[in-house]
Structure formats: C-alpha cells, structure tokens
Design an enzyme around this catalytic site. Structure first.
Site: not given
Lengths: 329, 329
Positions: A127, A151, A155
């Site tokens: 992402s 997050y 990632k």
C-alpha cells in the site's frame, strides 16, 4: 496451473477470481484449479471451467499456512489484511493478521520447499500507506518508507520479508503498492478515504454524497479493473527483470477532487454534480493531508503495469463494470 | 537513572559500559544502576560507583524480555544481534535473534507500560546494511531500504517496529545506523569488512596485514570511540525534534583504502605501510562493491552527532584508546 487467493472474499479478491474464471487463464497460462481462502468462506466465481475450492481459514492461526501451502499452488495471491483503521484501533490484531499472518505464509512456503523443490509466485498487496508525510510532490521509486500507521509499518515489513525470502530463493515474490481504489463499488463507508469514491459513485445513481475536503486535495487513484490487471500481471509476468528489488510503486492517476468533479460533469452532467454536498470535516481533511499525492511509478510502467490516465476513464470503467454500461440516471 | 545494555558483551557494549562507568552518568544525568546482559554474562566495568549487575540471557527465549524489562530501566540500549555472515548462513537463527528478539523486547516494554506508566528510552543499533546496491554515490536521509542480506532486512524491520512502537507511545525509541567501525580492536577476523581495520591495526604493532581489494575502494567509517559517543547521545538527548522519524543515518568518514593507507603513512611511517600485503580476493572485492560509500547524514549532524573527519584522527583514536597513547613500533 493452480492459483490460490488468500483474502478472496474482499472486493479485489472477488474481482480477481471472477477475472480468472472468465479468462480460464492468467495472461494466457491456463488455470485448472482456483483455491479461494478467507476468514469467511468465499463464493466460487461463476463460469469457472476448472476446479474451484472455497475455504474459511485464518492465516494467522497455528498450522493454517502449512495446510494451505501443502497443496503447492504455483501462484499465491496474498490479499488478506486488517485495514488501516482497524490495525490502528487494535494493535495486537493488526500485527497478528498483517505481520504474523504474512510471515507464517512465507515460512510455510519455505518449509514446503525444504521437503521437495517448490518456488511459487507470491503476489503481496502492499500500500502507499508505507509512506508518511512529509514527502515530495511526486514520490519516486527510491523514496523511503516512513509509515505513520501501524498498517503501513506492517505492510513495509511484509515487503522486506518478501524481498528477503525471494532473494534467498524460497519463493518468487512481488510486492505491489496499490493506489487508492476508485471508484470503490458498494455502499458509502466511513473510511477517511471513502469520499473519493462516494462523490462519484452515489451521484451516478442519483444519490447525494458528502465531500468533506477542499477541491484542491490531490490523491493517487486507480480503478478496481486496473487493480485486477495489476494482480494478473504480477501473478504471471517474468520477474527476473526486477532483480532483488521486488517491491513496486504501481501506476495510478494523480488527480484533485476538483478534477474528479469535472470528469463527473463531463460524463454524467451537471445534475450529478449538484448531488455533491460540501460538508467540511477538519478531521478527515487533516488525515488526508498526510497522504501521498503523486508517484513516478517508473519501474512499474516500464514493466508493463498500466492504470487509467483520466478520471473520465475511471468513471466509465465503473459504469461498464458496476452499472451495466450506462448510468441509470 | 537505571541503564540496561543488551548485548553488553560485544565490543561496543563493553566500551559503552566502560564509558558510563567512567563518567558515572549519561551526558550529565547520573547513572545509579547498570544492568549488563548478553548470552554469556558480561563483566562489570571497572570503577563504576553505582550498582552493576551482569546477567546471561537470550532475549529470544520465552519470558526473558519480560523479566529484563520488569526492572523498568529508564534507558535500554539494544545491541544484541547475530552478525551479517551468521544471519546469512543460519536463516532461522538470524530471524530468531535479530527480528524476534527485538520484537519480544518491544512487546515486553508495551506489556510493562500497560501495568503502570512506563516509556523507556530505547536505543536500537541498526546498520548501513539496510541499504543495497545500486545506490547513489552519496546516500541521503530519505533513500530507501533495499537490503541484500537477511541481516539488513532484519535491521530494517527492527527500525520499522521501533518507529511504530514509538509513534504509538509505547516507548521513546531511536534507531541509529552505524558506519563500519574502524579501527576495530582485537584480532584480525574473517569478516568481509575485516581488512578495513586489519590494514591499520596490524601494521601499527609491527604485524603484516592482507589487503584483498583495490586502493580505490571507498567506504564509510567511524571509530569505536565515535560509536560510543553516538550511543551516549542517542541514549540521553531529547528526541522530540525527530518527530515520528526515529531512524538516523549517522555521520562517518567516507574514505578510500588509499586514503586510509596515506593516513597510516603520515601517522606511523613508511615502515608500517610496507607491512600491508596485497593479495587480491575477487570474492571479497565483489561483496564490498555492493556496500555504501558515503552518506549525507544531514539530520544526525544537525542533531549533534559527530564522527571523525580524517583517517589520521581515526588512527590516533586507536593509538590512544588501544595502544596506550603511542604505537609500540
């Protein structure tokens, strides 16, 4: 060829499974078996001539990764993740699913390869959340990861693991950093990024939508159809040209909210535009101000990854894929 | 103040403990207790007026991190790691010690903080091994991590964890990417980087040393004394100016092997230089060709981190700290 999609119940997983079912292949390579995994058993796509199996499984639970990999799929597309907001709200769950789940998958592949030669293609969806402000107006392919969410950190760690496991020969991995998906089908949602889709999707069907930020806000977009194209390409292309650098910033369209609205006007007329209600939300404006606006995506473009180049195109893709070809209005 | 050094038995750990013992403080802040941890119990430094405890413990073993953190040290310096060559040779051990050990420490700190307010300073030694070729001649503070060793990947992951745990408020962390330490005291070793130290250290005491690469090879160096200075500064400075970006490329000296040799000539004369034997080793030359040569280290310099600016200085530091002030020759 046997393809496994982990996280197959989500929007992208469903669309990818449908595309593979329709094509019966991945860029010309026939797919005989499709294994669809999610925490709730996904539905088999319509019209798949091969063998489809759908299974409920939590990748982060003991033994699950090994059981999945025991079938030795040639291609594994790993989409399973806790989204940004939830990973921020529940620290343990975010690390368990997004980091441990991914690492357990890679470890299971390594263990399987230790039994008998096995080196699957692994596509890991990363992402643009791996980047954190401040950053340049246009982010190049060598800009560093400084995530501002758990997050994003998870990632970025997944990318490092994938690159190392690939360099060591345990798998043939690629990590792709997806743009924000727009127009996201379905209902309006409360995610901070939701409005980018809402202000187009809702007016296209005669519904009001709320715009919480200024029209000058610029962001990085690709359609669901482009995203599925990315996944298909990542799953099937020769990755040797990537060398040891298996993480790609994918192409997208850098556009302002104003440009989104102008495209809506061109495609669906003033009546649609009038359905956008401006309700400034300082919290959302502050969050969005920390998001990347534009990327060079040079390596990915050179490797044949392609996204839309106008928002008119993104809107038309939505009309074709979600509204049966023409806006109902 | 209570200071814990994990990995206190290594070269840097011993020197840091000795420095704290000599100063009785960390940049003016009195240190009452020094807790030294390594897989083999380290020795207490001479002359420490406070309470020193030395303990054998493996950070990656169950319960160890929690037991260590239960004492609530205000400062934790985490130096413990499997070195590059071993992490490459033993994949499992590298990930267990370098990744799991670090994560278990951070998790133990988070768990301790959940019992009662606790937010220790955590200094994590990272490495320029987080970078992989190709890179620019001079690497800036925003260049991306593309490690070409498992060690480098593990350090980059440790940095991401440290930044996220710090951003979430669980600790007050800083990750410092050390230059190659030169002149490394002790015996010649077989590490690919060993010759950078060997070709100075051995001739300074009348011994031969082998140079396996061309004199044009450029690399990034700092003395052990500078490295201890980095650790002291990282352990004691106000980290608020770093914001959410808690990883620093540290300053060093970019020098060619030829420049090292010229400095040796100036400090110890032609007789010393004549002890360097040229035995080209293509394997070492190839490995070294993939290493960074120079960094801007702008942020770290702005924050007061400083290294040597000439190799003459690096050699003199070695003579003062390891040879009692003058080369025996």
């Amino acid at each position: 060829m046997q393809v496994m999609i982990i996280g197959a119940g989500g929007m992208l997983g469903r669309k990818l499974a449908a595309r593979i079912a329709a094509d019966g292949a991945l860029e010309g390579k026939p797919v005989e078996a499709l294994s669809l995994i999610d925490v709730v058993a996904p539905e088999a796509p319509a019209g798949f001539a091969g063998k489809a199996s759908c299974e409920a499984a939590d990748l982060s639970a003991p033994g699950v990764a090994a059981a999945l990999v025991a079938a030795r799929p040639e291609v594994i597309v790993h989409l399973a993740a806790i989204v940004s907001g939830e990973a921020e709200a529940d620290f343990d769950k975010g690390y368990r699913i997004n980091l441990d789940g991914t690492r357990l998958l890679f470890e299971a592949i390594r263990a399987e390869a230790a039994k008998a030669p096995y080196r699957p293609r692994v596509v890991f969806t990363s992402s643009i959340a791996v980047f954190g402000a401040p950053f340049p107006e246009v982010i190049d392919d060598e800009f560093f990861c400084a995530p501002l969410t758990s997050y994003g950190a998870q990632k970025a760690i997944g990318e490092l693991l994938l690159n190392d496991y690939t360099r060591r020969g345990f798998m043939d991995g690629i990590a792709i950093r997806l743009p924000t998906i727009c127009i996201r089908p379905g209902k309006p949602n409360a995610a901070a990024s939701g409005f980018f889709s809402n202000i187009l999707r809702e007016p296209l069907v005669g519904q009001e939508a709320v715009l919480p930020v200024e029209e000058s806000v610029r962001h990085w977009h690709a359609s669901p159809r482009a995203a599925v194209g990315f996944l298909v390409r990542a799953a099937s292309m020769d990755l040797a040209p990537l060398g040891n650098r298996r993480t790609l910033n994918l192409p997208g369209l850098s556009a302002t909210v104003g440009e989104q609205i102008e495209a809506l006007r061109r495609v669906a007329g003033e009546r649609a535009v009038k359905l956008i209600r401006r309700v400034p939300d300082p919290t959302i404006a502050r969050i969005v101000a920390g998001w990347p606006e534009n990327f060079t995506a040079t390596r990915a473009k050179t490797l044949g990854f392609a996204a839309e180049t106008t928002f008119d195109e993104i809107i038309r893709v939505h009309i074709e894929d979600e509204l049966g070809g023409s806006p109902p209005g």
